[in-house]
Design an enzyme around this catalytic site. Structure first.
Site, PDB file in Angstrom:
ATOM      1  N   ALA A  28      36.902  42.776  42.757  1.00 11.73           N
ATOM      2  CA  ALA A  28      38.149  42.026  42.608  1.00 11.73           C
ATOM      3  C   ALA A  28      37.966  40.558  42.953  1.00 11.73           C
ATOM      4  O   ALA A  28      38.863  39.906  43.477  1.00 11.73           O
ATOM      5  CB  ALA A  28      39.226  42.639  43.495  1.00 11.73           C
ATOM      6  N   GLY A  30      37.262  38.177  40.756  1.00 11.71           N
ATOM      7  CA  GLY A  30      37.572  37.303  39.625  1.00 11.71           C
ATOM      8  C   GLY A  30      38.767  36.394  39.907  1.00 11.71           C
ATOM      9  O   GLY A  30      39.704  36.794  40.587  1.00 11.71           O
ATOM     10  N   ARG A  34      42.925  32.795  33.273  1.00 11.64           N
ATOM     11  CA  ARG A  34      43.855  32.880  32.148  1.00 11.64           C
ATOM     12  C   ARG A  34      45.265  33.316  32.542  1.00 11.64           C
ATOM     13  O   ARG A  34      46.160  33.371  31.700  1.00 11.64           O
ATOM     14  CB  ARG A  34      43.286  33.829  31.080  1.00 11.64           C
ATOM     15  N   LYS A  41      44.750  36.891  40.821  1.00 11.26           N
ATOM     16  CA  LYS A  41      45.101  37.800  39.725  1.00 11.26           C
ATOM     17  C   LYS A  41      45.539  39.181  40.213  1.00 11.26           C
ATOM     18  O   LYS A  41      46.539  39.713  39.753  1.00 11.26           O
ATOM     19  CB  LYS A  41      43.912  37.925  38.777  1.00 11.26           C
ATOM     20  N   LYS A 367      78.538  45.703  53.805  1.00 15.24           N
ATOM     21  CA  LYS A 367      77.269  45.431  54.498  1.00 15.24           C
ATOM     22  C   LYS A 367      77.306  46.094  55.858  1.00 15.24           C
ATOM     23  O   LYS A 367      78.273  45.903  56.599  1.00 15.24           O
ATOM     24  CB  LYS A 367      77.054  43.927  54.665  1.00 15.24           C
ATOM     25  N   TYR A 403      82.138  37.265  61.443  1.00 12.89           N
ATOM     26  CA  TYR A 403      81.184  36.217  61.805  1.00 12.89           C
ATOM     27  C   TYR A 403      81.935  34.972  62.238  1.00 12.89           C
ATOM     28  O   TYR A 403      82.837  34.504  61.534  1.00 12.89           O
ATOM     29  CB  TYR A 403      80.340  35.922  60.550  1.00 12.89           C
ATOM     30  N   ARG A 456     102.517  38.046  59.843  1.00 13.27           N
ATOM     31  CA  ARG A 456     102.554  37.059  58.766  1.00 13.27           C
ATOM     32  C   ARG A 456     103.050  35.758  59.360  1.00 13.27           C
ATOM     33  O   ARG A 456     103.864  35.769  60.284  1.00 13.27           O
ATOM     34  CB  ARG A 456     103.492  37.518  57.652  1.00 13.27           C
TER      35      ARG A 456
HETATM   36  C1  UD1 Z   1      31.882  43.618  32.449  1.00 16.74           C
HETATM   37  C2  UD1 Z   1      30.638  44.372  32.019  1.00 16.74           C
HETATM   38  C3  UD1 Z   1      30.785  44.825  30.568  1.00 16.74           C
HETATM   39  C4  UD1 Z   1      32.035  45.647  30.390  1.00 16.74           C
HETATM   40  C5  UD1 Z   1      33.243  44.879  30.911  1.00 16.74           C
HETATM   41  C6  UD1 Z   1      34.470  45.772  30.918  1.00 16.74           C
HETATM   42  C7  UD1 Z   1      28.818  43.401  33.282  1.00 16.74           C
HETATM   43  C8  UD1 Z   1      27.668  42.465  33.247  1.00 16.74           C
HETATM   44  N1  UD1 Z   1      29.495  43.503  32.160  1.00 16.74           N
HETATM   45  O1  UD1 Z   1      32.003  42.462  31.647  1.00 16.74           O
HETATM   46  O2  UD1 Z   1      29.655  45.606  30.196  1.00 16.74           O
HETATM   47  O3  UD1 Z   1      32.210  45.994  29.028  1.00 16.74           O
HETATM   48  O4  UD1 Z   1      33.020  44.450  32.271  1.00 16.74           O
HETATM   49  O5  UD1 Z   1      35.578  44.993  31.218  1.00 16.74           O
HETATM   50  O6  UD1 Z   1      29.042  44.053  34.283  1.00 16.74           O
HETATM   51  N2  UD1 Z   1      33.750  40.378  39.060  1.00 16.74           N
HETATM   52  C9  UD1 Z   1      33.468  40.013  40.352  1.00 16.74           C
HETATM   53  N3  UD1 Z   1      32.525  39.068  40.568  1.00 16.74           N
HETATM   54  C10 UD1 Z   1      31.837  38.481  39.566  1.00 16.74           C
HETATM   55  C11 UD1 Z   1      32.141  38.855  38.238  1.00 16.74           C
HETATM   56  C12 UD1 Z   1      33.103  39.810  38.015  1.00 16.74           C
HETATM   57  O7  UD1 Z   1      34.076  40.530  41.301  1.00 16.74           O
HETATM   58  O8  UD1 Z   1      30.985  37.649  39.864  1.00 16.74           O
HETATM   59  C13 UD1 Z   1      34.775  41.406  38.836  1.00 16.74           C
HETATM   60  C14 UD1 Z   1      36.013  40.861  38.153  1.00 16.74           C
HETATM   61  O9  UD1 Z   1      36.991  40.493  39.100  1.00 16.74           O
HETATM   62  C15 UD1 Z   1      36.470  42.053  37.327  1.00 16.74           C
HETATM   63  C16 UD1 Z   1      35.191  42.814  37.040  1.00 16.74           C
HETATM   64  O10 UD1 Z   1      34.241  42.377  37.971  1.00 16.74           O
HETATM   65  O11 UD1 Z   1      37.320  42.903  38.049  1.00 16.74           O
HETATM   66  C17 UD1 Z   1      34.687  42.624  35.611  1.00 16.74           C
HETATM   67  O12 UD1 Z   1      34.468  41.247  35.402  1.00 16.74           O
HETATM   68  P1  UD1 Z   1      34.653  40.576  33.976  1.00 16.74           P
HETATM   69  O13 UD1 Z   1      34.219  39.177  34.044  1.00 16.74           O
HETATM   70  O14 UD1 Z   1      36.003  40.875  33.458  1.00 16.74           O
HETATM   71  O15 UD1 Z   1      33.667  41.475  33.095  1.00 16.74           O
HETATM   72  P2  UD1 Z   1      32.401  41.039  32.293  1.00 16.74           P
HETATM   73  O16 UD1 Z   1      31.333  40.606  33.216  1.00 16.74           O
HETATM   74  O17 UD1 Z   1      32.795  40.158  31.199  1.00 16.74           O
END
Ligand code: UD1
Ligand code: CA
Length: 475
Positions: A28, A30, A34, A41, A367, A403, A456
């Site tokens: 988690a 990421g 976007r 997120k 309330k 109050y 009154r």
């Molecule tokens: C990854 C997979 C891909 C798969 C896809 C499914 C790899 C290299 N690729 O793609 O094969 O089809 O997921 O969605 O594993 N995250 C981190 N740290 C990082 C990078 C990512 O915690 O440095 C977490 C993100 O928060 C997310 C998850 O890993 O929850 C997947 O990351 P994301 O960038 O969406 O996936 P891809 O690497 O593109």
């Protein structure tokens, strides 16, 4: 996480016969660029709960000995939101790829366990599908895959001539023929932890994105002659990650649709299953009816035959059998007895308890009011910090003045009282049993039982021939 704490002999035997202990790792870190939001997120909500909460709940159902969350962006905020959970946090300071993310958690993993990897942004992850993976994870690397019509962007599952999984190749590294493969990696996988830790040490970032790919472990497993299998899942929503507000809105609808189907299956009548929102839990008995546009939050319990009118918002409430809530009613932290009638346009605020056969009508605000059996507050009133006895009738426009600008005081209205319309009851005050308050009274002292009390400002008089003021004519 009772599994490790179990000490009885029989449960130990069970433990050996079943899988190894389970560590669950949730990625988690990421940033979720976007989402265009200041909020991390995984804290955006589906069904009133953070995305990550849904993943943690799935993890908890699988009885792991540990849940480890790899976090990065907005770390403190994320940790804060899950203070109530027994979670080990591993920080990934720089996002160098999914493999790098898993490496950050390595010190917390138990080598004699299995590891299940989940993604923190996939809220509809299926517990049953994870169980299926785990059933095979004791001595295999087991990948969850999905057949996607348009696989663009995903890692492709590459199989050899015997159909065995050989590698996962990321979009940007895939050859044209590999790009034609439509079986993709969902990102969810499980494996024996001792193998995982060895494979993680071999990862390099020698690829198109210069990232440490977790998916490279497939190649290492094949080289090490560890069995690799992919289990294909059919339900696309259970593998769909949230990357944008559009994804969030779409998954929210799917989630709500599923909640609605759940209620229908329990026998609830929904006037339109597409127009209900459940942001928590709704418990229902038989023959409950819910009209369109209602929102339920927190823990709501609806007794047999309860009817909820259109556009009600109901949060943390218990409504007993036979009660009817008319449209546009707002109920928070309230308990309502049987066969009562509430609304339309009523507002029941925290701490309110209504007995059986009570009536609360339009534009009434309650309330912290306890109203006993058979009492009626039918129109335009504010009753706060009050105890109302049995069979009381509170007339239109009655206000408990609870109050003084600094302190709150209680109003006590005993059984069988009749309060005339447009009265003010200035608390602290007690209206004695069976008493009547004349309309338009301002009551500041306790009133005796069984008596008419009136207060009154002036007696009524009429001035004959009195003329209303006339507007001055402009020229
Ligand atoms: C990854 C997979 C891909 C798969 C896809 C499914 C790899 C290299 N690729 O793609 O094969 O089809 O997921 O969605 O594993 N995250 C981190 N740290 C990082 C990078 C990512 O915690 O440095 C977490 C993100 O928060 C997310 C998850 O890993 O929850 C997947 O990351 P994301 O960038 O969406 O996936 P891809 O690497 O593109
Ligand atoms: Ca990505």
């Amino acid at each position: 996480m009772a599994k490790v704490n179990e000490s009885s002999k029989s449960s130990k035997i069970l433990l050996i016969m079943q899988n190894k202990p389970l560590n669950i790792l949730i990625l988690a870190a990421g940033k979720g660029t976007r989402m265009h939001s200041n909020q991390p997120k995984v804290l955006h909500e589906i069904g009133g709960q953070p995305i990550l909460r849904h993943v943690i709940n799935c993890a908890k159902h699988l009885n792991p000995t540990k849940i480890i969350v790899v976090y990065g962006y907005g770390g403190e905020q994320v940790k804060q939101a899950f203070q109530d959970e027994n979670i080990i946090w591993a920080e990934q300071k720089e996002q160098l790829g999914t493999g790098h993310a898993v490496q950050q958690a390595l010190p917390h993993l138990d080598s004699e366990s299995n590891t299940l990897i989940l993604l923190g942004d996939v809220p509809l992850v299926s517990t049953a599908a994870c169980e299926k993976l785990l059933a095979q994870a004791d001595n295999q690397l087991i990948i969850q895959s999905f057949k996607k019509t348009d696989p663009t962007g995903y890692g492709r599952i590459v199989r050899n001539e015997h159909g065995k999984v050989n590698a996962i190749v990321e979009q940007k590294d895939a050859t044209t023929s590999q790009q034609a493969i439509n079986e993709v990696n969902t990102g969810i996988m499980a494996m024996p932890t001792n193998h995982l830790s060895i494979w993680l040490q071999r990862l390099t970032n020698n690829n198109a994105q210069q990232e440490y790919y977790l998916t490279d472990i497939v190649g290492f497993a094949v080289a090490d002659k560890v069995e690799v299998n992919a289990v294909t899942i059919d339900d696309e929503w259970s593998v769909t990650g949230i990357n944008s507000k559009q994804d969030l809105a779409q998954i929210e609808r799917v989630y709500q649709q599923r909640q609605a189907v759940d209620l229908l299956q329990k026998g609830v009548t929904l006037f339109d299953p597409a127009r209900i929102d459940i942001r928590g839990n709704v418990e229902t008995a038989k023959d409950v009816e819910i009209d369109v546009g209602c929102i339920f939050e927190g823990q709501v319990s609806l007794g047999e035959g309860v009817k909820i009118g259109a556009y009600c918002v109901i949060k943390d409430a218990t409504i007993a059998a036979g009660t009817v809530i008319a449209p546009f009613t707002h109920i928070v932290e309230t308990t309502i007895g049987e066969n009562s009638k509430i609304g339309p346009y009523a507002r029941l605020r925290p701490g309110t308890t209504l007995g059986n056969e009570t009536h609360v009508g339009n534009f009434v605000e309650l309330k912290n009011a306890q109203v006993d059996t058979g009492s009626k507050i039918n129109h335009l009133s504010y009753v706060g910090d009050a105890s109302v006895g049995k069979q009381v009738n509170i007339g239109a426009g009655t206000i408990t003045c609870n109050y003084d600008g600094a302190n709150k005081f209680r109003t006590v209205i005993e059984d069988n009282v009749f309060v005339g319309s447009d009265s003010q009851l200035v608390a602290p005050v007690t209206i004695g049993q069976g008493g009547t308050i004349a309309a338009g009274s301002t009551i500041t002292k306790n009133t005796p039982a069984e008596a008419l009390t009136l207060c009154r400002a002036r007696e009524q008089k009429s001035i004959a021939g009195w003329k209303r003021p006339v507007k001055a004519k402009k020229d």
